[in-house]
Design a protein around this motif. Structure first.
Motif, PDB file in Angstrom:
ATOM      1  N   ARG A 230     -41.435  17.874  11.081  1.00 41.39           N
ATOM      2  CA  ARG A 230     -41.669  19.007  10.169  1.00 41.39           C
ATOM      3  C   ARG A 230     -43.054  19.606  10.375  1.00 41.39           C
ATOM      4  NH1 ARG A 230     -44.152  19.437   5.411  1.00 41.39           N
ATOM      5  NH2 ARG A 230     -44.186  17.207   4.921  1.00 41.39           N
TER       6      ARG A 230
ATOM      7  N   GLN B 196     -43.946  23.387  11.405  1.00 44.73           N
ATOM      8  CA  GLN B 196     -44.791  24.157  10.505  1.00 44.73           C
ATOM      9  C   GLN B 196     -46.008  24.727  11.228  1.00 44.73           C
ATOM     10  OE1 GLN B 196     -44.878  22.349   6.559  1.00 44.73           O
ATOM     11  NE2 GLN B 196     -47.069  22.806   6.468  1.00 44.73           N
TER      12      GLN B 196
ATOM     13  N   PRO C   4     -38.931  24.233   8.875  1.00 45.77           N
ATOM     14  CA  PRO C   4     -39.687  25.363   8.327  1.00 45.77           C
ATOM     15  C   PRO C   4     -40.168  26.306   9.423  1.00 45.77           C
ATOM     16  CG  PRO C   4     -41.041  23.383   8.343  1.00 45.77           C
ATOM     17  CD  PRO C   4     -39.660  22.951   8.735  1.00 45.77           C
ATOM     18  N   GLU C   5     -40.386  27.546   9.045  1.00 45.33           N
ATOM     19  CA  GLU C   5     -40.997  28.507   9.967  1.00 45.33           C
ATOM     20  C   GLU C   5     -42.472  28.160  10.150  1.00 45.33           C
ATOM     21  OE1 GLU C   5     -39.498  30.992  11.559  1.00 45.33           O
ATOM     22  OE2 GLU C   5     -37.527  30.522  10.682  1.00 45.33           O
TER      23      GLU C   5
ATOM     24  N   ASP D  99     -46.331  28.390  10.050  1.00 47.19           N
ATOM     25  CA  ASP D  99     -47.273  29.015   9.117  1.00 47.19           C
ATOM     26  C   ASP D  99     -48.185  29.993   9.855  1.00 47.19           C
ATOM     27  OD1 ASP D  99     -46.388  27.641   6.900  1.00 47.19           O
ATOM     28  OD2 ASP D  99     -47.851  26.016   7.110  1.00 47.19           O
TER      29      ASP D  99
ATOM     30  N   GLY E 288     -50.925  24.896   5.064  1.00 40.78           N
ATOM     31  CA  GLY E 288     -50.183  23.877   4.331  1.00 40.78           C
ATOM     32  C   GLY E 288     -51.026  22.701   3.897  1.00 40.78           C
TER      33      GLY E 288
END
Length: 688
Positions: A273, A277, A607-608, A610, A678
């Motif tokens: 992840r 991200q 997730p895309e 950041d 993040g």
């Protein structure tokens, strides 16, 4: 996951980590593992973390658990008293193994001792042919004669592994039914259920390993469920598997061997992840806890997968020196290099570290729990990397004077070094050991470590990550939020999933399309039965893989099947994969598929990436700390930063220490650090 209030629990060799995910925040905790009763620390920690969050057990929607209990039982030989029942004439396959020496020039080489003694490897007359036809019917009378032996020897678990049962399991199933009727309390494992694929030795070894840990894990999971119920937890309890998916407690109780790498697998799910991200298409997952370090290659946001794993290797990097299990597993290298790894001076006056560990009891010398041997944690305390008053969120006080005594006593005194130089030697050796393991693992897979992003988590990893990156030629290190309990965070990202495997040898030039379709339909039905226990409704993601080879080769390669199953498509996929691995294809050779797998899972979207964080003022330190740098040995007064005060875009230069409840991140000289959108710490520089 649709659950809003979730608890993740990761039992390691030294610490038990808990992460409570609430709709508006996350709470984490780290406790020493209670080895005599591992569930005790879990229940105590759950009580504490629920109280801290101000909720009750009834408020939990889901608990996800990973544990090293099965692995430790295999390593420490603390499983059930197990017998093997096999085809007459084949009881010694566990000792014959691969019929080769994994250390050719070691005159004192010792093979791993089978989990069952030879007199507990029992035989019955029966025989299946390779095509599944019956050559010799099962001798039921001879099987029942063995019941008296099993009772007399107080056998707790039985593994049944008959020749070619992966094609036709009828004899194994009949033997199970007869034994279960005669001994209802006996735990029975069939090779056709736990490992339905070709290769007798690995299939039998996996079956025995599953039987060996089955009573232990069934009892442990039962106590865990009862312990949770006693504090009001009524939500589902799911288990992390070695493959990176999670399953129900019922599945885990039947196939506990699938949990052998459950904790480390959760960490890789977290790293996947973080890689997505940050947009890091080539990453290296680095998980260093109290007992071991685990390293995994991640390409295109996908961890490497394998169907072969070895437990309890007698030789650190030697394939064949451990107990083989054939299960779906994230492909990683695991070495005895953690915070509790013990340092010593060997006969050649060299510093050696691990693989043995002080664990949680007695623990490193600095714990003040009667441990006296110097460990990596003791060295890190001496080097100023760990604040004795803030270790494990301040819940465990450390004694730096005891760390110094241990380091100077067993290492410094023997080599004529002062305490800081001896501690630096320990740290350098453990870092080089991990770097060597990463290099070997990458080369074995036809890859390298350069130009990757190192994603580091676990209580000890942020202390060593930047120096490890230097040794591997890596220019970027990422430390996730709450990295000290990273694997537990990964549990909360894992989908409910299950993989089924079948051996069915087919040549591409004579591929039976109907047989392949029927095979996959049967595999999907079995996988869906398991997945739907934890994910009753909604679409499922499916992944198909064929293990293929040129005819005449001894081993196969994994070929992902994305589309049609016709011979032309399979040939193209095989040749593309073969060329990627070996740099060429072999023209005009027949191709065959040996084994097929189907993995079914709850849908999961990464997730895309950041965007870059906004510009921010340089971070402000909260104090200074005396720090010994690994690369130079120089002693510096390094600024200390509280991670909670560092906002998006905050930047700082090394040398520095960034503290948080579960760990400390060391930023050496020549590196800079910034805080991503993040909250991850991104450390860059240091590559020369």
């Amino acid at each position: 996951m649709t659950a809003r209030t979730r608890l993740a629990v990761d039992i390691g060799g030294t610490f038990t980590d808990l992460v409570l995910s609430l709709p508006d925040r996350t709470v984490s905790a780290k406790l020493l593992t209670t080895h005599d009763a591992p569930d005790a620390a879990v229940i105590d920690g759950t009580r504490a973390i629920l109280a801290e969050a101000g909720i009750t057990g009834a408020d939990l929607d889901l608990v996800v658990h990973g544990t090293t209990l099965a692995t430790n039982a295999l390593i420490e030989r603390k499983g059930a008293r197990t017998a093997l029942i096999t085809t007459r004439g084949f009881r010694d396959s566990l000792e014959i193994a691969y019929e080769h020496r994994f250390e050719q020039y070691d005159l004192y080489m010792e093979r791993p001792t089978p989990l069952t003694d030879r007199d507990l490897r029992l035989e019955v007359p029966e025989r299946m042919a390779a095509d599944g036809s019956v050559l010799l019917a099962l001798d039921e009378a001879a099987l029942m004669v063995l019941v008296d032996t099993l009772k007399a020897r107080r056998i707790e678990a039985v593994a049944i592994s008959f020749l070619h049962s992966y094609v036709n399991p009828a004899h194994e199933e009949r033997a199970r039914d007869l034994l279960a009727a005669a001994m209802p309390e006996l735990a029975i494992t069939l090779s056709s259920e736990v490992c339905r694929e070709i290769r007798e030795y690995e299939r039998t070894s996996t079956t025995v390993a599953n039987a060996y840990v089955l009573p232990l894990m069934a009892s442990y999971l039962g106590r865990m469920r009862s312990g949770f119920a006693a504090i009001g937890v009524t939500c589902p309890l799911l288990l992390m598997m070695s493959s990176g998916g999670i399953c129900t407690i019922e599945t885990a109780q039947r196939f506990p061997v699938r949990l052998v790498e459950s904790g480390p697998a959760g960490g890789v799910i977290l790293a996947r992840r973080i890689a997505a991200q940050g947009g890091y298409s080539r990453a290296l997952s680095f998980d260093m806890g109290g007992t071991t370090a685990k390293i995994t290659l991640i390409d295109d946001f996908t961890p490497q997968q394998s169907r072969h794993f070895e437990v309890a290797r007698a030789y650190r990097f030697a394939k064949g020196s451990g107990i083989p299990v054939r299960i779906p597993v994230i492909d990683m290298v695991e070495i005895g290099a953690g915070g509790g790894s013990i340092a010593r001076v060997d006969a050649l006056r060299r510093i050696a570290v691990g693989p043995d560990s002080a664990g949680s009891d007695p623990g490193p010398a600095c714990y003040g729990r009667s441990g006296s041997a110097p460990t990596v944690t003791d060295a890190d305390v001496v080097l100023g990397r760990i604040d004795p008053a803030g270790f494990a969120g301040g819940k465990l006080n450390l004694w730096p004077e005891l760390a110094e005594q241990a380091v100077i006593g067993d290492v410094g005194g023997a080599l004529g070094m002062d305490v800081e130089e001896a501690a630096r030697g320990i740290a350098e050796i453990v870092d080089e050991t991990m770097a060597s393991a990463a290099r070997v693992h990458a080369v074995e897979n036809g890859k390298d470590t350069a130009e990757r992003t190192l994603i580091a988590f676990g209580g000890a990893a942020p202390l060593h990550a930047a120096r490890l990156a230097q040794k591997l030629g890596i220019g970027r290190v990422v430390i996730p939020v709450d990295a000290g309990v990273g694997s537990a965070h990964g549990f909360l990202d894992a989908p409910i999933a299950y993989e089924v495997v079948r051996t069915a040898l087919m040549r591409l030039d004579g591929l039976d399309q109907g047989a392949v379709d029927a095979l996959f339909a049967d595999m999907r039905a079995e996988a869906e039965t398991v997945v739907r226990l934890g994910y009753p409704e909604g679409p499922l993601a499916e992944r198909r893989v064929a293990f293929m080879r040129y005819r005449g080769q001894g081993h196969e390669i994994a070929v992902t099947i994305d589309g049609a199953l016709d011979p032309a498509a399979l040939r193209a996929a095989f040749e593309a994969t073969y060329a990627q691995l070996f740099g060429r294809v072999i023209p005009r050779l027949e191709i065959e598929a040996v084994t097929w797998t189907l993995a079914l899972s709850q849908p999961y979207a990464l997730p895309e990436a950041d965007p870059p964080p906004p510009m921010s003022e340089p971070a402000s330190p909260t104090g200074l700390r005396r720090l010994v740098e690994s690369a130079s040995g120089e002693t510096v007064d390094a600024p200390v930063y509280d991670r909670r005060t560092l906002g998006q875009g905050a930047t700082l230069k090394g040398p520095a220490a960034i503290t948080e409840a579960g760990t400390t991140t060391i930023v050496p000289s020549g590196f800079t650090a910034r805080i991503a959108l993040g909250g991850e710490i991104i450390i860059e520089g240091g590559v020369r």
